[in-house]
Design a protein around this motif. Structure first.
Motif, mmCIF file in Angstrom:
data_model
loop_
_atom_site.group_PDB
_atom_site.id
_atom_site.type_symbol
_atom_site.label_atom_id
_atom_site.label_comp_id
_atom_site.label_asym_id
_atom_site.label_seq_id
_atom_site.Cartn_x
_atom_site.Cartn_y
_atom_site.Cartn_z
ATOM 1 N N LYS A 167 0.804 -1.229 0.000
ATOM 2 C CA LYS A 167 0.000 0.000 0.000
ATOM 3 C C LYS A 167 0.830 1.268 0.000
ATOM 4 O O LYS A 167 0.331 2.335 -0.372
ATOM 5 N N SER A 168 2.121 1.187 0.450
ATOM 6 C CA SER A 168 2.961 2.387 0.479
ATOM 7 C C SER A 168 4.431 1.992 0.479
ATOM 8 O O SER A 168 4.775 0.839 0.762
ATOM 9 N N ARG A 169 5.291 2.938 0.154
ATOM 10 C CA ARG A 169 6.727 2.676 0.169
ATOM 11 C C ARG A 169 7.231 2.409 1.586
ATOM 12 O O ARG A 169 8.189 1.650 1.782
ATOM 13 N N TRP A 170 6.606 3.025 2.562
ATOM 14 C CA TRP A 170 7.006 2.797 3.959
ATOM 15 C C TRP A 170 6.753 1.336 4.343
ATOM 16 O O TRP A 170 7.608 0.686 4.957
ATOM 17 N N VAL A 171 5.601 0.794 3.953
ATOM 18 C CA VAL A 171 5.295 -0.611 4.217
ATOM 19 C C VAL A 171 6.279 -1.513 3.485
ATOM 20 O O VAL A 171 6.733 -2.531 4.030
ATOM 21 N N TYR A 172 6.633 -1.140 2.247
ATOM 22 C CA TYR A 172 7.575 -1.961 1.475
ATOM 23 C C TYR A 172 8.928 -2.035 2.180
ATOM 24 O O TYR A 172 9.523 -3.119 2.277
ATOM 25 N N ARG A 173 9.406 -0.881 2.686
ATOM 26 C CA ARG A 173 10.696 -0.881 3.393
ATOM 27 C C ARG A 173 10.624 -1.723 4.664
ATOM 28 O O ARG A 173 11.556 -2.475 4.979
ATOM 29 N N LYS A 174 9.515 -1.621 5.383
ATOM 30 C CA LYS A 174 9.356 -2.412 6.612
ATOM 31 C C LYS A 174 9.358 -3.911 6.314
ATOM 32 O O LYS A 174 10.019 -4.694 6.996
ATOM 33 N N LEU A 175 8.625 -4.321 5.295
ATOM 34 C CA LEU A 175 8.555 -5.739 4.951
ATOM 35 C C LEU A 175 9.876 -6.246 4.378
ATOM 36 O O LEU A 175 10.274 -7.382 4.621
ATOM 37 N N ARG A 176 10.551 -5.399 3.615
ATOM 38 C CA ARG A 176 11.851 -5.808 3.068
ATOM 39 C C ARG A 176 12.856 -6.015 4.193
ATOM 40 O O ARG A 176 13.624 -6.979 4.188
ATOM 41 N N ASN A 177 12.856 -5.125 5.187
ATOM 42 C CA ASN A 177 13.750 -5.299 6.334
ATOM 43 C C ASN A 177 13.338 -6.504 7.183
ATOM 44 O O ASN A 177 14.191 -7.220 7.725
ATOM 45 N N PHE A 178 12.027 -6.721 7.290
ATOM 46 C CA PHE A 178 11.533 -7.885 8.026
ATOM 47 C C PHE A 178 11.989 -9.183 7.358
ATOM 48 O O PHE A 178 12.375 -10.141 8.025
ATOM 49 N N ARG A 179 11.945 -9.228 6.026
ATOM 50 C CA ARG A 179 12.382 -10.422 5.302
ATOM 51 C C ARG A 179 13.832 -10.754 5.580
ATOM 52 O O ARG A 179 14.220 -11.928 5.700
ATOM 53 N N ALA A 180 14.675 -9.731 5.731
ATOM 54 C CA ALA A 180 16.104 -9.971 5.970
ATOM 55 C C ALA A 180 16.340 -10.724 7.271
ATOM 56 O O ALA A 180 17.356 -11.409 7.424
ATOM 57 N N GLY A 181 15.403 -10.648 8.201
ATOM 58 C CA GLY A 181 15.568 -11.321 9.491
ATOM 59 C C GLY A 181 15.562 -12.829 9.404
ATOM 60 O O GLY A 181 16.090 -13.505 10.296
ATOM 61 N N ILE A 182 14.987 -13.384 8.324
ATOM 62 C CA ILE A 182 14.959 -14.838 8.200
ATOM 63 C C ILE A 182 16.359 -15.396 7.979
ATOM 64 O O ILE A 182 16.638 -16.558 8.302
ATOM 65 N N GLU A 183 17.255 -14.573 7.435
ATOM 66 C CA GLU A 183 18.631 -15.018 7.212
ATOM 67 C C GLU A 183 19.309 -15.343 8.546
ATOM 68 O O GLU A 183 20.105 -16.285 8.629
ATOM 69 N N ALA A 184 18.997 -14.564 9.589
ATOM 70 C CA ALA A 184 19.577 -14.831 10.912
ATOM 71 C C ALA A 184 19.061 -16.151 11.470
ATOM 72 O O ALA A 184 19.820 -16.926 12.072
ATOM 73 N N GLY A 185 17.769 -16.439 11.250
ATOM 74 C CA GLY A 185 17.202 -17.698 11.722
ATOM 75 C C GLY A 185 17.821 -18.896 11.021
ATOM 76 O O GLY A 185 18.149 -19.908 11.657
ATOM 77 N N ILE A 186 17.994 -18.791 9.697
ATOM 78 C CA ILE A 186 18.618 -19.875 8.934
ATOM 79 C C ILE A 186 20.061 -20.077 9.378
ATOM 80 O O ILE A 186 20.528 -21.210 9.535
ATOM 81 N N SER A 187 20.766 -18.965 9.606
ATOM 82 C CA SER A 187 22.161 -19.055 10.067
ATOM 83 C C SER A 187 22.243 -19.762 11.415
ATOM 84 O O SER A 187 23.114 -20.615 11.632
ATOM 85 N N CYS A 188 21.330 -19.427 12.319
ATOM 86 C CA CYS A 188 21.316 -20.066 13.643
ATOM 87 C C CYS A 188 21.016 -21.558 13.518
ATOM 88 O O CYS A 188 21.656 -22.385 14.172
ATOM 89 N N LEU A 189 20.058 -21.908 12.665
ATOM 90 C CA LEU A 189 19.729 -23.318 12.452
ATOM 91 C C LEU A 189 20.933 -24.095 11.929
ATOM 92 O O LEU A 189 21.172 -25.233 12.322
#
Length: 444
Positions: free
Chosen positions: A383-405
């Protein structure tokens, strides 16, 4: 005879005040709250045709707890057996009956009997607990993929042929002890010399010469094995039947390796990755190339996680499907598990396509953000560029979970053999990770 749980608890089962002890205690409390799961483990431990009488085995509760403890602390079976005897906290978590100190062979036999479907069901019960305690609601999710390697060496045509020869020689030696009277020669040394010569020889014409010799040795040894299989006396009994089963397993794999070597080396043909066999011992392993990174041999895994960091779903893929082909199936599985579509979802750029975006929107996902736009407009995704930035940064967090696993829970490389055990290993790592994370989130 095997009990589901240790009926009489030991009053001396105490957890250490160390951080690890407190974490194990919190994990143990959740397992105590869901003892109905022990029936699933007990069902896996019951072998078909075996009577429920005789000496008592490890209770199903102890087997499940030992499996989670092994993955949580990344221990070998020998190390697990030592710590269960040495550590009061580990014994308290494992709920071992008083005076029991299981050996590594017992732990291996029982833990490896738990199926992947059982671990997956345990994970879903754990997610239901997280939902009840408002730790995870499944409304915002992220999807990514990784690779778990199989327990194999770097494959090459020469090394695979050498593996074939030494396995067949081992089977021929066993056949001789069972009464086989055929005349055969041990070509292991010759095969190893040719394999090493190929490895250290430069120039295709010189290598082809050694390949022809190695192929001839492999075919000759295979003919010995075929003769032994036909002439093995019927008096060999159960041991002979087991030997014949091994021959039936290995023979078609050896023939495939010979055929693909002839196609690749002698005929110069480019064999498709899906047709290649990369291991005689782990024939299920796939060739995985992610982007321009190194080639890996194992299985591709797609994961879904939520805002809590818990692994909400996981699929062990067959082959090397494109990420864009797997987004909709992963979202469909999430809807089936949680009963509704997530409000927001984020994924890597490899999952991006206009069809995926339109289908996700049609399913009720309000914001579907891809890390790389890949020709899609931000306004079409969210719906907005602000939401896109938030979701894009949120997606990057899965890399930390995979690394920990991969670093702390062994997801980087599976040490169990066979496809069914591969899936069980992956799911056991995920359950151990989720249970530890749930215990931390619950205590905060």
């Amino acid at each position: 005879m095997r009990q589901e749980r240790t009926v009489q608890a030991n009053v001396f089962d105490l957890f250490a005040e160390h951080e690890i002890g407190r974490e194990l205690k919190a994990m143990s409390q959740w397992l105590d709250e869901h003892r109905d799961l022990l029936g699933l483990v007990a069902q896996d431990l019951r072998r078909h045709g075996v009577k429920e009488t005789g000496r008592e085995g490890l209770p199903a509760e102890a087997v499940l707890r030992c499996a989670l403890l092994k993955q949580h602390r990344q221990l070998s079976y020998e190390e697990l057996a030592f710590h269960l005897e040495d550590s009061a906290s580990f014994r308290a978590f494992a709920r071992l009956p008083w005076g029991w100190n299981p050996k590594k062979s017992v732990l291996h036999k029982t833990i490896s009997a738990i199926r992947a479907q059982t671990f997956e069901e345990i994970n879903r019960v754990l997610l239901a607990s997280a939902k009840r305690e408002t730790l995870e609601n499944g409304k915002v999710v992220r999807v990514d993929s990784t690779v778990t390697a199989s327990l194999i060496h770097e494959p090459s045509d020469s090394s695979l042929l050498w593996d074939c020869v030494r396995v067949m020689v081992r089977l021929l030696q066993q056949a001789a002890s069972l009464g086989s009277a055929i005349s055969w020669h041990d070509h292991c040394r010759a095969a190893k010399k040719r394999s090493r010569a190929i490895q250290f020889t430069r120039g295709r014409p010189k290598r082809i010469k050694y390949y022809r010799e190695l192929l001839r040795i492999t075919r000759t040894t295979l003919s010995y094995l075929q003769q032994a299989s036909e002439q093995l006396p019927l008096t060999a009994g159960p041991a002979g039947e087991l030997w014949q089963a091994q021959v039936r397993h290995y023979k078609p794999l050896i023939e495939r390796i010979i055929a693909q070597t002839e196609r690749r080396v002698l005929a110069g043909e480019a064999v498709p990755a899906g047709d290649k066999l990369v291991s005689l011992f782990e024939p299920h392993a796939d060739i995985i190339v992610k982007g321009s990174r190194d080639v890996e041999y194992g299985h591709k895994i797609n994961l879904t996680t939520g805002t809590s960091g818990l692994i909400l779903d996981l699929v062990v893929e067959t082959g090397n499907p494109a990420d864009s082909e797997r987004l909709l199936p992963m979202l469909e599985r999430h809807i089936g598990i949680w009963g509704e579509a997530p409000r927001q979802a984020a994924a890597d750029g490899g999952y991006a396509s206009r069809d995926n975006l339109s289908r996700a929107k049609a399913w009720g996902i309000c914001d579907m953000a891809f890390h790389k736009k890949c020709g899609l407009r931000i306004e079409d995704m969210v719906k907005s560029r602000w939401v896109y930035r938030k979701l894009r940064n949120f997606r990057a967090g899965i890399e930390a979970g995979i690394s920990c696993l991969k670093r702390a829970y062994g997801l980087g490389r599976c040490t169990w053999r066979g496809l069914d055990h591969f899936k069980a290993y992956v799911w056991s790592s995920v359950v151990a990770y989720n249970l530890a994370l749930f215990a931390r989130l619950r205590s905060n």
